[in-house]
Design a protein around this motif. Structure first.
Motif, short mmCIF file in Angstrom:
data_model
loop_
_atom_site.label_atom_id
_atom_site.label_comp_id
_atom_site.label_asym_id
_atom_site.label_seq_id
_atom_site.Cartn_x
_atom_site.Cartn_y
_atom_site.Cartn_z
N ALA A 74 0.84 -1.21 0.00
CA ALA A 74 0.00 0.00 0.00
C ALA A 74 0.87 1.25 0.00
O ALA A 74 0.47 2.30 0.48
CB ALA A 74 -0.94 -0.01 1.21
N GLY A 75 2.10 1.13 -0.52
CA GLY A 75 3.00 2.28 -0.58
C GLY A 75 3.74 2.48 0.73
O GLY A 75 3.78 1.60 1.60
N ILE A 76 4.34 3.65 0.87
CA ILE A 76 5.09 3.97 2.09
C ILE A 76 5.14 5.49 2.28
O ILE A 76 5.31 6.24 1.31
CB ILE A 76 6.53 3.40 2.04
CG1 ILE A 76 7.33 3.77 3.30
CG2 ILE A 76 7.27 3.85 0.77
CD1 ILE A 76 8.69 3.10 3.41
N SER A 77 4.95 5.91 3.52
CA SER A 77 5.11 7.32 3.88
C SER A 77 5.91 7.36 5.18
O SER A 77 6.12 6.33 5.82
CB SER A 77 3.73 7.99 4.09
OG SER A 77 3.07 7.39 5.19
N GLY A 78 6.33 8.55 5.56
CA GLY A 78 7.12 8.67 6.78
C GLY A 78 6.36 8.25 8.02
O GLY A 78 6.87 7.51 8.87
N ASN A 79 5.07 8.66 8.12
CA ASN A 79 4.33 8.31 9.34
C ASN A 79 3.95 6.83 9.37
O ASN A 79 3.84 6.22 10.43
CB ASN A 79 3.11 9.23 9.54
CG ASN A 79 2.04 9.03 8.49
OD1 ASN A 79 2.32 8.72 7.33
ND2 ASN A 79 0.79 9.22 8.88
N MET A 80 3.75 6.20 8.20
CA MET A 80 3.52 4.76 8.16
C MET A 80 4.75 4.01 8.68
O MET A 80 4.64 3.05 9.45
CB MET A 80 3.20 4.30 6.73
CG MET A 80 1.86 4.77 6.21
SD MET A 80 1.70 4.52 4.41
CE MET A 80 1.18 2.79 4.36
N PHE A 81 5.93 4.48 8.28
CA PHE A 81 7.17 3.85 8.72
C PHE A 81 7.32 3.98 10.24
O PHE A 81 7.65 3.02 10.93
CB PHE A 81 8.36 4.48 8.00
CG PHE A 81 9.68 3.83 8.30
CD1 PHE A 81 10.04 2.64 7.67
CD2 PHE A 81 10.56 4.38 9.22
CE1 PHE A 81 11.26 2.02 7.94
CE2 PHE A 81 11.78 3.77 9.51
CZ PHE A 81 12.12 2.59 8.87
N LEU A 82 7.05 5.18 10.77
CA LEU A 82 7.16 5.38 12.21
C LEU A 82 6.19 4.50 12.98
O LEU A 82 6.55 3.90 14.01
CB LEU A 82 6.89 6.85 12.57
CG LEU A 82 7.99 7.87 12.26
CD1 LEU A 82 7.57 9.24 12.79
CD2 LEU A 82 9.31 7.47 12.87
#
Length: 400
Positions: A10-18
């Motif tokens: 579903a992709g990746i963003s900074g807050n998803m990684f955190l």
């Protein structure tokens, strides 16, 4: 070695990684305490909450701007910061050196991509979305989490980037936005079915700066736990980043090959330029070997170790930049890597990064970084070997 595998369906963003990193064991209180070391710590608060995405329990991380900062944002749309400003913010903080370096490495990848899109040097790029407080927090937070878990290797799946249009500081732009598309050159991507921006500049920066592509969990990766970080949108699929944390034994799962060419009629000045281009295109190693060809003619055998994902790009460079009209490509059965980490030593000349490698749990190599030693030798006007010897002496004492 300690490793991660990012499953970016579903992709990746900074807050998803955190969010995923917090589920994997980074204490929320530790992350917040470390983020307070940023000079702009009084401008934001980190909010973490449980969120269910299509039945999957995940963590959602949000950067809440303090009222005066929020008003500033509404008034000016976005805080505009140059890469120089961001570098100063990070370097002025009391974060440890490893965290600073990793955060700056991510930002530099994004700055180079933005610079290429807008025709500016990386240091002079003015960030809009990525320069805002929440993205600085996401990127520095990612580096804090990786340092806490002592992660040495990050593998990344195929990335689902989404489709449609995204509203940026420059107006409506196609998904993936130009800087994201630039960051993901050489990566396996697919659009997917969602008309949303699924890979953000921050997410793409983390992948480009720190990741290695692996179609699935690499061989030799033993999973210890899995974390889920929630994305901002409700999608038809679970909008989460799934991150596997585990031990990786050093065997590389990607398919490797060696490209070879015999060259006897090329200006030798070109080789340095050729090396730079091949390495920038993703070659893992490049070398030349003196040989003799027919009629006892001296020549060079060019060899390029490359992942199959980067092979076509490297083949194109060799044909474009050299006089060769034929190449040999030989598959590599297996490539083993010693685990490695960077140890910082404080010498009387300054700080030197030392690469410490281990195999089967035993240290097999210690090497001070040449560029660090060279810079200190020039700055302190002392022989290069003195700096190297001093660094080796200190790291040997530390390792016993």
């Amino acid at each position: 070695m300690k490793a991660l595998y990012l499953d970016c369906f579903a992709g990746i963003s900074g807050n998803m990684f955190l969010g995923a990193m917090l589920q994997l064991g980074v204490p929320e209180a530790y992350l917040k305490k470390e983020l307070e070391k940023l000079p702009l710590a009084d401008e934001f608060a980190l909010e973490v909450r449980d969120l269910e995405r299509k039945g999957i329990q995940s963590l959602y991380v949000e950067v809440k701007l303090h009222p005066q900062e929020k008003h500033h944002h509404e008034e000016h749309h976005h805080v505009h910061r140059r890469m120089l400003d961001i570098r100063e913010i990070i370097e002025k903080s009391s974060l440890n050196m490893a965290v600073k370096q990793q955060a700056l490495a991510i930002f530099m990848e994004i700055a180079k991509a933005e610079g290429k899109v807008h025709g500016k040097p990386a240091e002079e790029v003015t960030f809009h979305e990525v320069g805002a407080v929440d993205s600085i927090v996401d990127i520095v937070g990612a580096a804090i989490c990786l340092d806490y878990l002592e992660i040495e290797r990050i593998f990344v799946s195929r990335l689902t980037v989404g489709s449609g249009w995204v509203n940026c500081a420059h107006g409506l732009l196609p998904v993936p936005a130009p800087a994201v598309a630039e960051l993901l050159i050489g990566w396996q991507t697919e659009r997917g079915t969602e008309e949303k921006e699924l890979v953000t500049p921050t997410g793409a920066g983390i992948v480009q700066a720190l990741g290695t592509y692996s179609e699935s969990l690499p061989k030799g990766f033993v999973t210890e736990c899995i974390g889920y970080g929630a994305g901002s949108h409700e999608l038809d699929m679970p909008n989460v980043l799934r991150v596997y944390r585990g031990e990786y034994n050093g065997a590389v799962d990607s398919k490797l090959a060696v490209i070879e060419a015999n060259i006897d009629d090329m200006n030798p000045q070109i080789y340095g330029y050729l090396y730079e281009k091949l390495l920038a295109a993703g070659a893992l190693d490049v070398w030349t070997t003196p040989i003799f060809m027919k009629k006892n003619r001296p020549a060079q055998m060019l060899s390029v170790l490359v992942d199959e994902e980067k092979m076509n790009a490297c083949v194109g460079i060799i044909f474009a930049e050299t006089t060769s009209i034929g190449l040999r490509i030989m598959p590599v059965g297996q490539r083993l890597e010693a685990s490695r980490h960077i140890a910082k030593v404080e010498t009387k000349y300054g700080v030197v990064n030392c690469k410490v490698s281990a195999w089967d749990g035993k240290i097999c190599s210690v090497s001070p970084e040449y560029e660090d030693c060279k810079a200190l030798a020039v700055r302190q006007q002392v022989p290069l070997k003195n700096v190297q010897q001093e660094a080796m002496k200190i790291i040997d004492e530390r390792l016993g």
